[in-house]
Design a protein around this motif. Structure first.
Motif, PDB file in Angstrom:
ATOM      1  N   VAL A  19       0.846  -1.207   0.000  1.00  0.00           N
ATOM      2  CA  VAL A  19       0.000   0.000   0.000  1.00  0.00           C
ATOM      3  C   VAL A  19       0.874   1.246   0.000  1.00  0.00           C
ATOM      4  O   VAL A  19       0.645   2.187  -0.766  1.00  0.00           O
ATOM      5  N   LYS A  20       1.889   1.259   0.856  1.00  0.00           N
ATOM      6  CA  LYS A  20       2.782   2.422   0.917  1.00  0.00           C
ATOM      7  C   LYS A  20       3.525   2.604  -0.400  1.00  0.00           C
ATOM      8  O   LYS A  20       3.652   3.725  -0.899  1.00  0.00           O
ATOM      9  N   ALA A  21       3.988   1.522  -0.987  1.00  0.00           N
ATOM     10  CA  ALA A  21       4.687   1.620  -2.270  1.00  0.00           C
ATOM     11  C   ALA A  21       3.768   2.191  -3.345  1.00  0.00           C
ATOM     12  O   ALA A  21       4.180   3.047  -4.133  1.00  0.00           O
ATOM     13  N   ALA A  22       2.520   1.737  -3.367  1.00  0.00           N
ATOM     14  CA  ALA A  22       1.558   2.254  -4.352  1.00  0.00           C
ATOM     15  C   ALA A  22       1.349   3.757  -4.157  1.00  0.00           C
ATOM     16  O   ALA A  22       1.318   4.518  -5.126  1.00  0.00           O
ATOM     17  N   ALA A  41      13.226   4.287  -6.508  1.00  0.00           N
ATOM     18  CA  ALA A  41      13.652   4.252  -5.106  1.00  0.00           C
ATOM     19  C   ALA A  41      12.528   3.733  -4.209  1.00  0.00           C
ATOM     20  O   ALA A  41      12.778   2.962  -3.278  1.00  0.00           O
ATOM     21  N   ALA A  42      11.299   4.128  -4.494  1.00  0.00           N
ATOM     22  CA  ALA A  42      10.158   3.655  -3.696  1.00  0.00           C
ATOM     23  C   ALA A  42      10.024   2.137  -3.798  1.00  0.00           C
ATOM     24  O   ALA A  42       9.763   1.457  -2.798  1.00  0.00           O
ATOM     25  N   VAL A  43      10.219   1.608  -4.993  1.00  0.00           N
ATOM     26  CA  VAL A  43      10.148   0.151  -5.182  1.00  0.00           C
ATOM     27  C   VAL A  43      11.285  -0.522  -4.416  1.00  0.00           C
ATOM     28  O   VAL A  43      11.081  -1.526  -3.729  1.00  0.00           O
ATOM     29  N   ALA A  44      12.488   0.042  -4.510  1.00  0.00           N
ATOM     30  CA  ALA A  44      13.648  -0.546  -3.821  1.00  0.00           C
ATOM     31  C   ALA A  44      13.471  -0.506  -2.302  1.00  0.00           C
ATOM     32  O   ALA A  44      13.823  -1.475  -1.612  1.00  0.00           O
ATOM     33  N   ILE A  45      12.935   0.565  -1.783  1.00  0.00           N
ATOM     34  CA  ILE A  45      12.713   0.668  -0.337  1.00  0.00           C
ATOM     35  C   ILE A  45      11.679  -0.361   0.107  1.00  0.00           C
ATOM     36  O   ILE A  45      11.862  -1.046   1.117  1.00  0.00           O
TER      37      ILE A  45
END
Length: 138
Positions: A34-37, A67-71
């Motif tokens: 959810v956060k990544a989306a 970066a969001a995907v990697a995190i």
């Protein structure tokens, strides 16, 4: 393989795994997705907004999405990590792009992408964001 094709294939596989209950999200993994989306949505806006931005800003937004995907990937394991890892791999061409001129010829191999490549990468991020939101709600 084109970035959008990779993301579409990845999303199709993910949706099948969720539908077939092979990939069942834990509450913690659901929260990460959810956060990544949300982060992807914040990074890359609607097409008309993105196209109006300077190329440098568009590239910054694409790198923020990666970066969001990697995190998110750093916080999960199993199917969720495999999916996010493949998503990050699909988006990696943006790491080799540059928006600034390389007047001295030294750009560490970075290339200036075409307007079509920017648009495709942004659409791939939107597709990934939509899929993450759908998977999280399943």
């Amino acid at each position: 393989m084109a970035m959008m094709t990779q993301v579409d294939d990845l999303v199709g596989e993910a949706e099948r795994l969720v539908r077939d209950q092979v990939w069942i999200l834990s509450p913690r993994h659901r929260a990460v997705i959810v956060k990544a989306a949300l982060d992807l949505h914040a990074a890359v806006g609607a097409p008309q907004i993105q196209k109006a931005l300077p190329l440098r800003s568009r590239l910054e937004h694409l790198r923020e999405a990666l970066a969001a995907v990697a995190i998110a990937l750093a916080h999960v394991h199993g199917h969720t990590a495999w999916f996010l890892g493949a998503a990050a791999t699909a988006l990696t061409p943006v790491l080799h792009w540059r928006a600034l001129p390389a007047d001295d010829g030294h750009a560490f191999g970075a290339v200036a992408p075409t307007p079509q490549q920017y648009a495709e990468a942004e659409e791939a991020v939107r597709r990934l964001q939509s899929a993450l939101a759908h998977i999280a709600s399943a």
